[in-house]
Enzyme design. Structure first.
Site, PDB file in Angstrom:
ATOM      1  CG  PHE A  81      -1.833  -1.236   1.252  1.00 60.20           C
ATOM      2  CD1 PHE A  81      -2.754  -1.517   0.245  1.00 60.20           C
ATOM      3  CD2 PHE A  81      -1.694  -2.149   2.288  1.00 60.20           C
ATOM      4  CE1 PHE A  81      -3.529  -2.674   0.284  1.00 60.20           C
ATOM      5  CE2 PHE A  81      -2.455  -3.304   2.336  1.00 60.20           C
ATOM      6  CZ  PHE A  81      -3.374  -3.570   1.339  1.00 60.20           C
ATOM      7  NE  ARG A 108       1.064  10.640  -8.280  1.00 61.19           N
ATOM      8  CZ  ARG A 108       0.603  10.269  -9.476  1.00 61.19           C
ATOM      9  NH1 ARG A 108      -0.699  10.248  -9.709  1.00 61.19           N
ATOM     10  NH2 ARG A 108       1.415   9.902 -10.425  1.00 61.19           N
ATOM     11  NE  ARG A 153      -5.163   0.752  -3.325  1.00 58.72           N
ATOM     12  CZ  ARG A 153      -5.788  -0.409  -3.103  1.00 58.72           C
ATOM     13  NH1 ARG A 153      -6.059  -0.792  -1.869  1.00 58.72           N
ATOM     14  NH2 ARG A 153      -6.124  -1.169  -4.108  1.00 58.72           N
ATOM     15  CG  PHE A 164       2.459   9.301  -4.148  1.00 57.22           C
ATOM     16  CD1 PHE A 164       3.119   8.295  -3.466  1.00 57.22           C
ATOM     17  CD2 PHE A 164       3.243  10.285  -4.768  1.00 57.22           C
ATOM     18  CE1 PHE A 164       4.513   8.265  -3.400  1.00 57.22           C
ATOM     19  CE2 PHE A 164       4.637  10.250  -4.713  1.00 57.22           C
ATOM     20  CZ  PHE A 164       5.264   9.242  -4.029  1.00 57.22           C
ATOM     21  CB  THR A 217       5.191  13.457 -11.048  1.00 60.86           C
ATOM     22  OG1 THR A 217       5.556  13.057  -9.730  1.00 60.86           O
ATOM     23  CG2 THR A 217       3.684  13.453 -11.175  1.00 60.86           C
ATOM     24  CB  ALA A 267       2.999   5.677  -9.668  1.00 61.46           C
ATOM     25  CD  GLU A 269      -1.205   5.016  -6.388  1.00 64.05           C
ATOM     26  OE1 GLU A 269      -0.809   5.012  -7.562  1.00 64.05           O
ATOM     27  OE2 GLU A 269      -0.717   5.709  -5.495  1.00 64.05           O
TER      28      GLU A 269
END
Ligand code: MTE
Ligand code: QUE
Ligand code: MOS
Length: 817
Positions: free
Chosen positions: A230, A312, A344, A346, A447, A516, A762
């Site tokens: 996770f 993010r 999860r 982010f 990213t 991700a 996610e």
């Protein structure tokens, strides 16, 4: 891509062994005779000088083979993005749970006894234990980041209405079932073989080799599976493996370190807490003109992944909505808590919580329905450029909002709920209800551009069976099953011929974390590319074999050497993953190879493999894949044009969805029940429908826990007090929506990704925000003055407080009487 019908819902490769208890986790590995148990001593202070560490008594305890401190590492420093964290605390400690000493013994009991003989003297320093305190003391990690589009000040001035708010979002514990764990075997020439439960084997290889003064070639890291990750095992598994590796390296004996649940919860970081200040300008009908947001996160004591998480969050503040003038600022605070980390979603959910709250608030302010405000602001044709300059391609949001609305009977139920609440308030009924529909648009890709690459090794054997090795780690999400299905589709053989091998740095080097949500996208694409190379050679061989009478085939003659070999020199250019799979128009289907122009001549895949071997044609292939067209510039906060003038993206594509949740809140206790949730998602063309639905329900329920009951509780001195299942409430099956409906829309238009699929891991977690906004909606029904303030999670106490004029004290008194 050949379109081969495959079983769309192959069971998870570990389904059977999980339910029968046969799946092997790290601590299930049989113990070796000379194996050592590793124990850790950690700080019980949030911030202190280490005045004295005395373990001389402990060394004399029975069974103790060694006690190690900071100076025992060659390089006592690590960190995924910034190398700012000591492996073992030296001079100072910066959080409760920071590891100071590593103990090696024959048994756990001996470790427990030795721990009591260790004397550590601290000199307490004043800790920073909140975001607000960090801001006051200007304690930050990395500079402020900004993403800006349009002219926010102009936009605000031009807006009819404005609202301001402050949102407090707490962290959350990952609560994976298998704790952080590692077993390390010393091997030849001082090398190490590490078995651990991590999402990022390459990071473990890095941290261990650097820490011990070895090189990458000296360390092999193997991850067969995790009992859940996770995000909690993306960076934070590495130091755990390093402690066990230190013992194995120093003492030349196998070493095992398995954290217990309490230690794991105390030592490891959680989801970053956030505090967000926002100001929004909109016109009379609810159209948003400008948004100015300032995000602060609690990074804890070290950087870990917090700066990428903040990024993010900033990239997801728009969520499903087009906002012409927008400014988002983000800053990570340095505090004296465990370093917070990936979880999860982010940063995504934090940005989404803010904008979805704003949608409810605007609706409250204007006296209209929040779904209308959402639909009006939704990304759509002509209004489809994000605040970081990326065009939202293959945008299905308007349709998702519309269809989710219909599937959930939103407006009908809205009227029923209004009636219900009116009656309840009039007659002193026990419950109130709330309904809310929220959306998600989750960017798929790391990213950080260099992470968007993967490699795969495919070994096809003479009997036609196939081993696949990639950098993807299996944490329960089903990435092995998905990759097996992709390989099966590509080679046209049943999945029972395909084995995805435990992830190992020996077979796949320089891998990215499985994170991700891109595990299948990246590693599946690399595996498909490798298959295509093998198919190209087999196709050429097939064409040659067609021309040769059977009695002259290598399987009949190779031992005698009477026939010339068939030479194959085919190599497919790798840049295009949408290579038609039918090279030379040869098809691979149902375990057979044939030319559709002459379908009577067929060779089984298996026989063709054997024939290839006997002609000395390679049946193995390695391929590398990188996600194309990424051009996000972290300095400007904008995407840039690519070489060919085309605009690039921060993400390859977006996974989108919507969810409508209805909650019931108890006016006497504040308890929340989710009565019904309807989820509608766009996953493109799923590789495995059943696994994807499993990811949707799992992520949603995991998010619900964060939204409602999972309350991390720290003492005033920075100690985590909720460090076990008895004090930290994750959802049980009773807490899941009473009526839970999950649908996927059809979408064959995601041309940017391998076989048109969309990542699932996610995104659905972000739909659990609908539960929190539904609670806001229920509370709203009790008032007309101010929109309710509600911390995430909306625990029973907080809901009760928000329901009761005068606050929790009054509410509790009423409850007592
Ligand atoms: N599902 C299960 N069962 N267990 C997990 O640990 N991790 C989630 C998600 N689903 C997780 C899970 C997270 S945080 C991510 S990033 C993705 O799985 C990673 O796997 P993928 O990229 O293969 O989807
Ligand atoms: C999403 C992610 C990650 C990310 C960016 C995302 C992630 C991750 C990193 C990262 C960034 C810089 C590094 C590094 C890792 O970025 O999981 O090693 O130097 O690890 O948008 O999930
Ligand atoms: Mo997932 S938080 O990207 O490991």
């Amino acid at each position: 891509m050949s379109v081969i019908p495959v079983p769309k819902s192959l069971p998870h490769d570990s389904a059977w062994t999980h339910v029968t208890g046969k799946s092997e986790f790290i601590d299930d590995r049989p113990r070796l005779r000379n194996e050592l148990v590793v124990g850790l001593v950690y700080s019980d202070r949030a911030h202190a000088k280490l005045k004295k560490i005395d373990f001389s008594q402990a060394l004399r305890c029975e069974g103790i083979e060694g006690v190690f401190s900071a100076s025992d590492f060659s390089h006592n420093i690590w960190g995924t993005i910034f190398q700012d964290q000591p492996l073992l605390a030296d001079q100072r400690v910066h959080y409760v749970g920071e590891v100071i000493l590593v103990i090696a013994a024959q048994t756990q009991t001996q470790i427990d006894a030795a721990k009591r003989k260790i004397k550590i003297e601290y000199e307490d320093l004043s800790p920073i234990l909140s975001i607000q305190q960090a801001i006051r003391e200007q304690s930050f990690i990395a500079p402020e980041r900004k993403i800006e589009r349009g002219d926010v000040d102009f936009g605000m001035a031009a807006s009819d209405r404005k609202l301001e708010g402050h949102l407090v979002i707490q962290g959350a514990e990952h609560f994976y079932l298998e704790s952080q764990a590692a077993v390390v075997y010393p091997c030849d020439n001082g090398s190490l073989e590490i078995h651990c439960s991590v999402q990022h084997p390459t990071e473990v290889q890095h941290v261990v080799s650097h820490g011990l003064g070895l090189t990458s070639k000296d360390v092999v890291v193997i991850v067969k599976r995790m009992g859940g990750g996770f995000g909690g095992k993306e960076s934070q598994g590495a130091p755990i493996a390093a402690y066990a590796a230190l013992v194995a390296h120093k003492l030349g004996r196998p070493a095992r370190l398995i954290l217990n649940k309490d230690d794991d919860m105390i030592m490891t970081g959680k989801r970053n807490p956030f505090e967000i200040d926002y100001k929004v300008g909109f016109n009379r009908d609810g159209q948003i003109i400008a948004l100015d947001a300032q995000l602060f996160s609690d990074g804890g004591a070290y950087a870990d992944l917090s700066t990428s998480i903040m990024e993010r969050a900033m990239l997801h503040c728009d969520n499903a909505y087009y906002i012409p003038h927008m400014r988002v600022r983000g800053r990570v605070c340095k505090t004296h808590f465990h370093p917070h980390t990936a979880f999860r979603g982010f940063g995504g959910p934090k940005g989404v919580l803010m904008i979805e709250r704003i949608m409810e608030e605007i609706a409250f302010h204007l006296g209209v329905d929040a779904l209308q405000v959402r639909k009006m602001n939704c990304y759509r044709e002509g209004f489809d450029i994000t605040h970081y300059g990326q065009k939202v391609e293959n945008n299905r949001l308007p349709e998702l909002l519309h269809e989710c609305d219909e599937k959930a009977d939103y407006f009908l139920r809205r009227r029923e709920i209004e009636e219900f609440n009116k009656t309840s308030l009039r007659t002193g009924g026990q419950t109130l209800r709330g309904l809310s529909l929220t959306a998600v648009k989750f960017g798929i890709s790391f990213t950080t551009r260099f992470l968007n690459q993967g490699n795969a090794l495919i070994n096809v054997y003479r009997d036609g069976s196939v081993q696949v090795s990639t950098g993807a780690t299996e944490m329960g999400q089903g990435v092995y099953a998905r990759i097996a299905q992709l390989v099966s589709e590509e080679l046209g053989v049943d999945t029972k011929w395909i084995q995805v091998m435990p992830t190992s740095t020996e077979k796949n080097a320089n891998t990215s974390p499985t994170a991700a949500s891109s595990g299948t996208d990246i590693n599946g694409a690399a595996a498909s590319l490798a298959c295509q190379q093998i198919k190209a050679r087999l196709s050429e061989l097939f064409i040659q074999l067609q021309k040769r009478p059977l009695e002259r085939w290598a399987s009949k003659t190779a031992g005698l050497g009477t026939e010339p070999e068939i030479n194959v020199e085919t190599h497919v250019p790798m840049q295009d993953i949408f290579q038609p799979a039918e090279f030379f128009s040869i098809h691979f289907e149902n375990g057979e190879v044939f030319d559709p122009k002459n379908p009577t001549f067929r060779i089984s895949f298996k026989d063709l493999c054997n024939e290839a071997y006997l002609n000395r044609i390679s049946l193995c292939e390695y391929a590398h894949y990188k996600i194309p067209n990424l051009s996000f510039n972290k300095i400007t906060g904008q995407v840039a044009p690519l070489n060919d003038e085309k605009m690039g993206g921060a993400f390859l594509y977006f996974t989108q969805g919507a969810a409508a949740s209805e909650v019931s809140i108890n006016r006497d206790t504040g308890e929340v029940k989710v009565l019904r949730t309807d989820i509608l998602m766009d996953l493109g063309r799923p590789v495995n429908y059943a696994l994807d639905v499993g990811q949707i329900s799992g992520a949603f329920v995991q998010g619900m826990g964060w939204m409602t009951t999972e309350n991390l509780f720290y003492s005033s001195t920075g100690k985590l007090l909720s460090h076990s299942p008895s004090t930290y409430k994750i959802p049980s099956v009773h807490d899941t929506p009473r009526d839970f409906r999950i649908h996927l829309i059809e979408n064959n238009g995601n041309y940017s990704n391998l076989r048109g699929t969309k990542a699932v891991g996610e995104p659905p977690l972000l739909l659990s925000v609908s539960v929190w906004t539904a609670i806001l909606d229920a509370i709203r029904s009790t008032r007309t003055d101010a929109f309710p303030d509600l911390v995430v999670p909306a625990t029973a106490e907080r809901v009760l407080e928000a329901l009761t004029p005068g606050g929790l004290d009054v509410a509790l008194k009423q409850l007592m009487n």
